[in-house]
Design a protein around this motif. Structure first.
Motif, short mmCIF file in Angstrom:
data_model
loop_
_atom_site.label_atom_id
_atom_site.label_comp_id
_atom_site.label_asym_id
_atom_site.label_seq_id
_atom_site.Cartn_x
_atom_site.Cartn_y
_atom_site.Cartn_z
N GLY A 62 46.89 51.48 42.30
CA GLY A 62 45.92 50.16 41.93
C GLY A 62 46.65 49.15 42.58
N VAL A 63 45.88 48.03 42.83
CA VAL A 63 46.16 46.91 43.45
C VAL A 63 45.70 45.79 42.73
CG1 VAL A 63 45.91 45.18 45.34
CG2 VAL A 63 45.97 47.74 45.93
N PHE A 64 46.56 44.69 42.08
CA PHE A 64 46.17 43.82 41.26
C PHE A 64 46.41 42.46 41.95
CE2 PHE A 64 47.30 41.32 37.19
CZ PHE A 64 46.04 41.02 36.96
N GLU A 65 45.35 41.81 42.10
CA GLU A 65 45.50 40.19 42.74
C GLU A 65 45.26 39.09 41.82
OE1 GLU A 65 42.65 40.32 45.58
OE2 GLU A 65 43.70 41.74 46.91
N ARG A 123 38.22 53.43 36.39
CA ARG A 123 38.11 53.48 37.56
C ARG A 123 37.47 54.58 38.21
NH1 ARG A 123 43.16 54.97 36.20
NH2 ARG A 123 43.92 56.80 36.76
N SER A 174 41.74 54.24 44.64
CA SER A 174 42.74 53.36 44.01
C SER A 174 42.11 52.39 44.07
CB SER A 174 43.57 53.10 45.19
OG SER A 174 44.55 54.13 45.77
N PRO A 175 42.07 51.79 42.79
CA PRO A 175 41.39 50.66 42.11
C PRO A 175 41.82 49.37 42.63
CG PRO A 175 42.75 51.35 40.22
CD PRO A 175 42.97 52.57 41.53
N LEU A 176 40.97 48.35 42.61
CA LEU A 176 41.21 47.10 43.05
C LEU A 176 40.75 45.99 42.05
CD1 LEU A 176 42.33 44.57 45.05
CD2 LEU A 176 39.89 44.73 46.04
N ARG A 231 40.95 41.81 40.52
CA ARG A 231 41.33 40.64 40.60
C ARG A 231 40.94 39.74 39.57
NH1 ARG A 231 37.58 42.05 44.92
NH2 ARG A 231 38.65 42.10 46.91
N ASP A 241 36.84 44.11 38.77
CA ASP A 241 37.08 45.36 39.47
C ASP A 241 35.90 46.08 40.10
OD1 ASP A 241 35.38 47.45 37.59
OD2 ASP A 241 36.38 46.28 36.05
N ASP A 242 36.55 47.14 40.77
CA ASP A 242 35.45 47.99 41.73
C ASP A 242 35.25 49.25 41.23
OD1 ASP A 242 38.01 48.95 42.21
OD2 ASP A 242 37.96 48.95 44.63
#
Length: 961
Positions: free
Chosen positions: A822-825, A854, A859-861, A863, A886-887
């Motif tokens: 995953g990506v965390f912004e 997810r 791969s989850p994103l 924010r 999230d997506d």
């Protein structure tokens, strides 16, 4: 030697011939001398006529400029320019900038900015009506250029390019601001940009008499002089010169050098006094010169110019010279008849000269109708004919001037505003029709009066003061607003512009006034002021009512406002009670030393009072009433002993809808009450009723609010006790449940360890399921404890850095994030007040859910960011709105409320692990922080959780929950 008779006869004959010849020569010389004198006087008249025509032309052009300056479009253009300049931050700096750009442009270049000033509507109108019209009609220009300037000295319109945009540093501007008018004097060299012009500057005022700007015009000397010269030319050799008082040549019929110094020339040295004539010999020729110094003309101050008119004496005396030559020839040819011829010629010449002399005398007396009898067709007859023609031309010129004066007279009579001429004592000498209509008198009636008799007494002193300052020359003119008394007795408001006319020696002659009726304007202003006073009074009532504690206080404010607005000295306000009697809401103590009634008694006097007397009419008839002589009114019921006397009374009903509920009474205004007072209080009465009703409603609401607050406190205390008991029960129950659960799990583990190999596959499956159920039960109990600890074990509210807390959660979930790729912004997150462990728990639950739910194989994103909002209901600092996006798989929004309830799940345990308590804990934490949480989502497109928290917590909530 004896002298013979023949010799004597011959000698006598010769003596007679010589005597006749001498008489002939003497008669001819006297005729020539008389003609020179006559021609000199006639030439002086020509010089005078040219001078007056020049000054009259200037006067007319000034009048045309002033006429354009008061036009509506001219005034509106100036007003618009002034308003536009007032919007500039620094007006002087802006004008200076434009001036630099203006003067930096090449001489013949016209920039776009200049073109806008030359081609605007005002400039085109001035150019067409004042310049091009005259040029088309007369073939020459009297006005070379016109410039209109606003009050800040900047050009608004111009008919051609000027040297400067900024005019307030020019000499003409300073003279105009000082005197209201300026006319350049060429003797001082003030010729501006055009050396062949005379500058005229006129101050322009708006309708309120305020300085609005100026108009400047360049009058061409050639234009104003050439027309006068052509109209006055008598002989072929006639030449005109225009000279300043110090000898500078500014115009000549022939080519000349402008401003040439001619003071050293012979003809100029002969100019002595105001007018005259003389003969000068120059290069063998005699020329007759006459001169005339310009005078003040109809308020225009003389420029000191000298008009010089010159003629060749040969042309003037040509008839006499011709006669003389013929007489001499006849004497030589006809010597024998010399005596007889001399006699008849002498007689003929003497009579003709006598006629010429008599004609000159009559001409000098101003008798332009006199004509010389011409009985012969010889040279003397031609001389008489020439004299008669000159007299006719002079009369024609006088008639032209008379026509011009008649035009001015008609303009005076037909002017749209009042025009008057008054002597120094104030008596009317001339009035026009508009003035008569304004004050209601006929012309004959006004001419028998003075202005003092029709001026309002309160304004007369100011008028006389201005007149005194005019006579002392402290001011040139004045503007004032004053009141006249109309013949029918009412007041007429007028704006007067008055100036003083003086003679050539500066002695005052009479006053000239322009009177404009401004009654309607004044009435409109009075109405605006009255409405403004009413609005102020209404605002004062409602503002004051906000701070009042009782109805009496509100009533006092209402009475104070009514007394101030009407000038009353006593007032009361009351209402009808259910029994139909009158009760006082508020009463203002008269405060007079004459009042001997005790305050307590005066207050009792207006309780349950019978509705009667003068004030009773207002309540019974439900109408307002004015009584300015209560003592003699038939409805008078009298006042109690010791009460001050009532000299005037105004009663106005107080109404609620169409029903009269009470009244307001005002008394003892000096001079009594009028319709304006009644209308004002009737307007205010609506506000009085509303203010009193609002205060009653407020007091009733306050009573009910106190009652409700008591009920709320009682029920809140009971609810808090119930919540505490429930929370304590949940906490104890959770602990009590954990003990047997631990034993079940412990014995299960021992059973598997000791007897696991003795149990078949099915038995081991049962044990495994039992252990799994125990673990889930333990998790559920732990989550239930976490939910109860939100309120039972909360910490004090302190500043919490959301950025640091989010980064700490990211660190805690590092393994989970790496496993799912995953990506965390993290966006901008502020610092708020809160319970740090609970805020961290809130973020952890939301972020971990975002990674948990997810999409498979994606791969989850995730924010997280925040936005600040203003709110009136917070302690300070507004609200912080946190977004966690999230997506993932998302959900149906119809479940947006359900997911925040304890143990609620949208998916089975086989799909996603968990007990369904995470979001319930989030809601509990948000509510403890006086915040909220919500969610929105679209299946398959992810979800967004929104947490709204105060930036600062209330002081009573900054303690333990």
């Amino acid at each position: 030697m004896r002298t013979g008779i023949r010799t004597k006869i011959l000698g006598g004959f010769l003596l007679v011939i010589l005597l006749a010849a001498g008489v002939t020569f003497y008669s001819n010389a006297m005729s020539e001398r008389a003609l020179k004198v006559l021609a000199g006087k006639s030439s002086i008249f020509v010089a005078e006529e040219i001078s007056k025509r020049i000054t009259h032309n200037i006067y007319l052009k000034v009048g045309e400029l002033q006429g354009h300056a008061i036009r509506s479009f001219f005034q509106e253009t100036l007003q618009a320019s002034n308003l536009e300049f007032e919007k500039q931050g620094d007006i002087k700096a802006w004008i200076a900038k434009q001036e630099r750009e203006w003067v930096s442009a090449p001489g013949n270049e016209i920039t776009l900015f200049m073109r806008g000033l030359i081609d605007n509507k005002l400039a085109k109108g001035l150019r067409s009506e004042l310049i091009e019209f005259h040029e088309r009609k007369y073939g020459n220009r009297c006005i070379a250029g016109i410039v209109v300037v606003n009050r800040y000295g900047a050009v608004v319109a111009e008919t051609s390019k000027t040297a400067h945009y900024r005019q307030d540093d020019q000499d003409w501007w300073q003279m105009m601001r000082k005197d209201g008018f300026c006319l350049s004097n060429l003797s001082e060299g003030e010729t501006g940009e055009d050396p062949y012009g005379v500058f005229v500057g006129i101050k322009v005022e708006n309708k309120m008499g305020e300085f609005a700007g100026a108009i400047k015009a360049v009058l061409t000397i050639k234009g104003i002089v050439r027309e006068a010269e052509i109209a006055s030319k008598r002989y072929e050799t006639t030449r005109v010169k225009l000279i300043t008082r110090n000898g500078r040549l500014i115009y000549s019929t022939k080519a000349f050098k402008f401003m040439e110094d001619v003071s050293h020339k012979t003809f100029f040295k002969e100019i002595i006094g105001a007018e005259g004539a003389f003969v000068v010999k120059y290069k063998g020729r005699e020329r007759l010169y006459s001169y005339w110094r310009s005078r003040d003309y109809r308020g225009l101050q003389s420029l000191g110019w000298i008009v010089v008119v010159g003629h060749d004496t040969d042309e003037i005396l040509a008839p006499v010279i011709k006669v003389r030559n013929r007489v001499l020839g006849s004497a030589l040819v006809f010597i024998a008849l010399s005596v007889l011829i001399s006699f008849f010629i002498n007689r003929s010449i003497t009579r003709s000269v006598s006629r010429l002399i008599e004609g000159a005398r009559e001409f000098g007396r101003g008798n332009l109708e006199y004509r010389i009898q011409v009985k012969s067709r010889d040279e003397m007859g031609e001389l008489g004919t020439a004299f008669n023609e000159m007299a006719a031309e002079r009369k024609e010129a006088e008639d032209g001037l008379r026509v011009s004066e008649e035009t001015i007279r008609k303009s005076f009579e037909s002017a749209a505003i009042g025009m008057v001429i008054v002597d120094l004592g104030g008596r009317f000498l001339e009035v026009n029709r508009a003035m008569c209509q304004m004050v209601g008198y006929s012309e004959e009636e006004l001419l028998e009066r003075d202005f003092q008799s029709i001026t309002h007494p309160d304004d007369l002193g100011k008028d006389l003061n201005y007149q005194g300052r005019l006579l002392k020359e402290d001011i040139q003119y004045y503007h004032t607003d004053k009141r006249y008394i109309h013949r029918q007795g009412h007041e007429v408001w007028a704006h007067a512009a008055v100036s003083l006319l003086r003679d050539e020696k500066g002695n005052p002659i009479h006053l000239i006034g322009q009177i404009q009726d401004i009654t309607e304007t004044r009435q409109a202003q009075s109405e605006i002021f009255r409405q403004g006073a009413l609005l102020t009074a209404i605002n004062r009532v409602f503002r004051g009512a906000l701070t009042c504690e009782t109805e009496y206080d509100v009533g006092v404010i209402c009475l104070d406002v009514a007394e101030e607005l009407t000038g009353s000295k006593f007032s009361f306000m009351g209402e009808l009670n259910p029994e139909g009697f009158f009760d006082t809401v508020a009463i203002r103590d008269p405060g007079w030393e004459a009042c001997t009634i005790p305050r307590s008694a005066s207050m009792r006097m207006v309780r349950n009072m019978k509705v009667h007397g003068i004030y009773g009419y207002t309540l019974k008839e439900e109408k307002s009433r004015i009584v300015n002589d209560p003592a003699s009114h038939p409805d008078r019921a009298g006042t109690p002993e010791g009460h001050p006397r009532i000299t005037a009374f105004l009663g106005v009903p107080l109404k609620s809808g169409e029903k009269t509920i009470g009244m307001i009474g005002l008394a003892n205004k000096e001079g009594g009450y009028d319709q304006d007072d009644k209308e004002a209080i009737e307007t205010l009465s609506v506000a009085f009723v509303e203010a009193l009703q609002d205060k009653r409603n407020e007091l009733e609401l306050a009573k009910y609010r106190h009652h409700l607050e008591g009920l709320v406190k009682t029920r809140t205390a009971a609810l808090e006790r119930s919540n505490q008991e429930l929370e304590q029960f949940a906490y104890v129950a959770s602990h009590d449940l954990q003990e047997p659960l631990r034993k079940v799990r412990a014995f299960g583990d021992r059973f598997i360890t000791r007897y696991g190999d003795q149990v078949d596959e099915k038995g081991r499956d049962y044990l495994t399921r039992m252990q799994g159920a125990g673990r889930r039960m333990a998790t559920m109990i732990e989550d239930l404890l976490s939910l109860s600890r939100v309120t039972t074990q909360g910490k004090n509210f302190v500043p919490v850095n959301l950025m640091k807390e989010a980064q700490q959660v990211l660190s805690d979930l590092e393994v989970t994030i790496d496993e799912c790729g995953g990506v965390f912004e993290i966006g901008e997150l502020p610092t708020i007040e809160g319970d740090p462990p609970q805020i961290r728990q809130l973020l952890l639950n939301l972020i971990s859910n975002a990674f948990k739910y997810r999409k498979p194989g994606v791969s989850p994103l995730v924010r997280i960011h925040a936005a600040m909002m203003e709110s009136e209901g917070t302690e300070g600092g507004g609200l912080c709105r946190i977004h966690v996006e999230d997506d993932g798989i998302g959900f149906e929004e119809k479940y947006a409320d359900r997911i925040f309830q304890p143990f609620q799940r949208l998916h089975g345990r086989s799909e996603y692990e968990g007990t369904g308590m995470g979001l319930a804990i989030c809601r509990k934490i948000a509510e403890r922080h006086d915040g909220s949480i919500s969610a929105r989502s679209v299946p398959g497109q992810g979800a967004t959780f929104i947490v709204t928290l105060p930036v600062r917590q209330k002081k009573e909530e900054s303690k333990h929950g």
